[in-house]
Design an enzyme around this catalytic site. Structure first.
Site, PDB file in Angstrom:
ATOM      1  N   VAL A  11       0.831  -1.205   0.000  1.00  0.00           N
ATOM      2  CA  VAL A  11       0.000   0.000   0.000  1.00  0.00           C
ATOM      3  C   VAL A  11       0.866   1.256   0.000  1.00  0.00           C
ATOM      4  O   VAL A  11       0.678   2.168  -0.813  1.00  0.00           O
ATOM      5  CB  VAL A  11      -0.956  -0.033   1.221  1.00  0.00           C
ATOM      6  CG1 VAL A  11      -1.616   1.320   1.440  1.00  0.00           C
ATOM      7  CG2 VAL A  11      -2.000  -1.108   1.015  1.00  0.00           C
ATOM      8  N   THR A  86      -1.181  -4.718   9.351  1.00  0.00           N
ATOM      9  CA  THR A  86      -2.067  -5.052  10.475  1.00  0.00           C
ATOM     10  C   THR A  86      -2.381  -6.550  10.387  1.00  0.00           C
ATOM     11  O   THR A  86      -3.508  -6.941  10.083  1.00  0.00           O
ATOM     12  CB  THR A  86      -3.387  -4.234  10.409  1.00  0.00           C
ATOM     13  OG1 THR A  86      -3.938  -4.351   9.079  1.00  0.00           O
ATOM     14  CG2 THR A  86      -3.176  -2.788  10.741  1.00  0.00           C
ATOM     15  N   THR A 124      -5.751  -1.074   7.162  1.00  0.00           N
ATOM     16  CA  THR A 124      -7.068  -1.583   7.551  1.00  0.00           C
ATOM     17  C   THR A 124      -7.087  -1.825   9.057  1.00  0.00           C
ATOM     18  O   THR A 124      -6.328  -2.662   9.559  1.00  0.00           O
ATOM     19  CB  THR A 124      -7.352  -2.901   6.803  1.00  0.00           C
ATOM     20  OG1 THR A 124      -7.254  -2.649   5.398  1.00  0.00           O
ATOM     21  CG2 THR A 124      -8.729  -3.436   7.132  1.00  0.00           C
ATOM     22  N   LYS A 213     -14.475  -0.907   5.096  1.00  0.00           N
ATOM     23  CA  LYS A 213     -13.436  -1.801   4.586  1.00  0.00           C
ATOM     24  C   LYS A 213     -13.718  -3.266   4.974  1.00  0.00           C
ATOM     25  O   LYS A 213     -13.499  -4.188   4.199  1.00  0.00           O
ATOM     26  CB  LYS A 213     -12.080  -1.332   5.140  1.00  0.00           C
ATOM     27  CG  LYS A 213     -10.906  -2.132   4.674  1.00  0.00           C
ATOM     28  CD  LYS A 213     -10.587  -1.929   3.204  1.00  0.00           C
ATOM     29  CE  LYS A 213      -9.553  -2.920   2.761  1.00  0.00           C
ATOM     30  NZ  LYS A 213      -9.360  -2.932   1.326  1.00  0.00           N
ATOM     31  N   TYR A 260     -31.658  -6.877  -1.539  1.00  0.00           N
ATOM     32  CA  TYR A 260     -31.335  -7.824  -0.446  1.00  0.00           C
ATOM     33  C   TYR A 260     -30.092  -7.403   0.346  1.00  0.00           C
ATOM     34  O   TYR A 260     -29.564  -8.200   1.117  1.00  0.00           O
ATOM     35  CB  TYR A 260     -31.054  -9.242  -0.992  1.00  0.00           C
ATOM     36  CG  TYR A 260     -32.240  -9.938  -1.619  1.00  0.00           C
ATOM     37  CD1 TYR A 260     -33.394 -10.176  -0.876  1.00  0.00           C
ATOM     38  CD2 TYR A 260     -32.200 -10.381  -2.934  1.00  0.00           C
ATOM     39  CE1 TYR A 260     -34.478 -10.820  -1.452  1.00  0.00           C
ATOM     40  CE2 TYR A 260     -33.285 -11.031  -3.508  1.00  0.00           C
ATOM     41  CZ  TYR A 260     -34.420 -11.248  -2.760  1.00  0.00           C
ATOM     42  OH  TYR A 260     -35.487 -11.898  -3.330  1.00  0.00           O
ATOM     43  N   CYS A 271     -40.262 -19.064  -0.003  1.00  0.00           N
ATOM     44  CA  CYS A 271     -39.198 -19.591  -0.871  1.00  0.00           C
ATOM     45  C   CYS A 271     -37.817 -19.709  -0.234  1.00  0.00           C
ATOM     46  O   CYS A 271     -37.213 -20.779  -0.258  1.00  0.00           O
ATOM     47  CB  CYS A 271     -39.090 -18.741  -2.132  1.00  0.00           C
ATOM     48  SG  CYS A 271     -40.543 -18.925  -3.153  1.00  0.00           S
TER      49      CYS A 271
END
Ligand code: NAD
Length: 438
Positions: A11, A86, A124, A213, A260, A271
């Site tokens: 990154v 991390t 993250t 994230k 959804y 269903c």
């Protein structure tokens, strides 16, 4: 701008080179001298398409350099990106060792630095880490105050290795969770080279940006696992899985869409539960295993249990009103209704329940479900009231069970009652007598 980037892994190296290429002066920092030396020689410390060329060009033109001296890097810049690792600990929890160390070092430098500084978390980290871990460490070691002396933002990275440079310029979105408007504006300005029609920009709370994230990566993992499980069933049944999934993906209305994907209550109806049970049973017959598909009914049950526990524990009110029992508004179908299951659990525990559902009421008088309600659903039938007001006046706490428009805003009218929303009918999360628990 003068930018420092702490951590020159996948990154950090990509960020550093791309920001430099946008005309900023970038100083990359790493504890590994080999990575620093490579960058200063105009070489990439990682294998990544086109990164070598980008680093070489920007080092040559004097906009990019690297150092192991974090102090110098921070002193000479006004914005610092944290891009350290991390990793997972053995038990799966997130290891914040590198984050804490970087925050401490940044704090120590800010103690001696004049002027407003911006710290941006690109790594993250779990929701809450910025406000509960990183900011307090920076404040402790700098003796300075958030939003007065420095700003903080969570700005998650969405790049994919192997297409990282392309992704930097064409991200799916830009998310800025900043501690104040000034910090958000600095970052928005920094990303002005990204077309917001292609990649929408969101300014949100720090925790929301951190959570985005994890929602993304959990979803991506779910997609891969889902496709693999469907692929496995297909292969066992000698069906071409690629054909099936191509058709699946061509459905942009229900499958590859936002449909959804709105948090709410457990699924039900005629269903989904039936068909999930049938296909997972078939998998067992095939002597195979689909842990993701198997988990669906289990997770759905948990959604019901969780709301049940909420009524039993924090609320402890004995008179409960239920608004909407079919699994969604505009249907009278009570097959596998999760609200119905919840009601049965509450009745079993001695709660006084009154119910309003206009479609079920109608069905009871004239519809196909009349007989079913009268014979199979005695316990519901005798608790059905004729109006919303009837239910509310008989109850201390009211559960909004489906998204019938008539249930919107009732908490404003009946201020002495508590409303628990599991259908996400309102936009807000909380009010004085309203709480959305999904
Ligand atoms: P990485 O392990 O490749 O690089 C981290 C770098 O930080 C290493 O070079 C390490 O030496 C350096 N470092 C550690 N502590 C330091 C310190 N105190 N000062 C200076 N340098 C220090 O990690 P990565 O893959 O670049 O990932 C970084 C973060 O970004 C992680 O949180 C990861 O989850 C996240 N992320 C990664 C990707 C990806 O594709 N790799 C994509 C999105 C987000």
């Amino acid at each position: 701008m003068n930018i420092s980037v702490v951590g020159l892994g996948y990154v950090g190296a990509v960020c550093s080179a791309c920001f430099a290429n946008e005309g900023h002066n970038v100083i990359g920092v790493d504890i590994e001298k080999s990575k620093v030396d490579l960058i200063n020689q105009g070489k990439s410390p990682i294998v990544e398409k086109d990164l070598d060329k980008l680093i070489e060009k920007n080092v040559k033109e004097g906009r990019l350099k690297a150092t192991t001296n974090l102090k110098d890097a921070i002193k000479n810049t006004e914005i610092t990106f944290i891009a350290v690792g991390t990793p997972s600990k053995d038990n799966g929890s997130i290891d914040l060792t590198y984050i804490k160390e970087a925050a401490k070092q940044i704090g120590e430098v800010l103690k001696e630095k004049n002027g407003f500084h911006t710290v941006v978390m690109r790594s993250t980290v779990l929701p809450g880490t910025g406000e509960e871990v990183v900011i307090p460490i920076i404040e402790e070691f700098s003796n300075k105050k958030l939003n007065i002396d420095f700003g903080y933002a969570s700005n998650p990275e969405f790049l994919r290795e192997s297409t990282a440079i392309y992704d930097f310029y064409h991200p799916p979105k830009t998310v800025i969770g900043a501690s104040n408007n000034k910090t958000a504006d600095i970052l928005e300005n920094l990303y002005s080279f990204i077309d917001t029609n292609e990649a929408p920009l969101f300014k949100v709370k720090i925790k929301e940006a951190e959570m985005v994230k994890y929602a993304d990566n959990s979803w991506h993992a779910t997609k891969v696992t889902f496709a693999n499980e469907i692929g496995m069933i297909c292969s066992k049944l000698e069906i071409d899985s690629h054909k099936v999934m191509d058709i699946f993906c061509a459905d942009r209305k229900l499958n590859i869409s936002t449909y959804y994907l709105r948090p709410g209550f457990a699924f039900g109806g005629s269903c989904l539960p039936k068909d999930v049970k049938a296909i997972t049973h078939k998998v067992k017959e095939l002597d195979e295993n689909t842990p993701l598909l198997n988990s669906l009914m289990q997770s759905n049950e948990y959604q019901i249990k969780r709301v049940y526990k909420y009524f039993i524990k924090p609320l402890k009110k004995k008179k409960i009103g239920i608004l909407g029992i079919s699994f969604k508004a505009d249907t009278d179908d009570l097959r596998e209704s999760p609200v119905l299951e919840l009601i049965e659990m509450l009745i079993g525990k001695g709660y006084f329940i009154s119910i309003y559902d206009e479609n079920v009421l109608k069905a009871k008088e004239e519809g196909a479900a009349k007989e079913y309600i009268e014979t199979e659903l005695h316990h519901i039938n005798e608790r059905l009231k004729k109006s919303i007001n009837d239910v509310i006046s008989h109850s201390d706490v009211i559960l909004i069970g489906n998204n019938n428009e008539k249930f919107k805003g009732l908490e404003e009218k009946y201020k002495d009652k508590i409303f628990i929303d599991v259908a996400a009918i309102g936009d807000k999360m909380k009010g004085t007598n309203y709480i959305r628990i999904v």
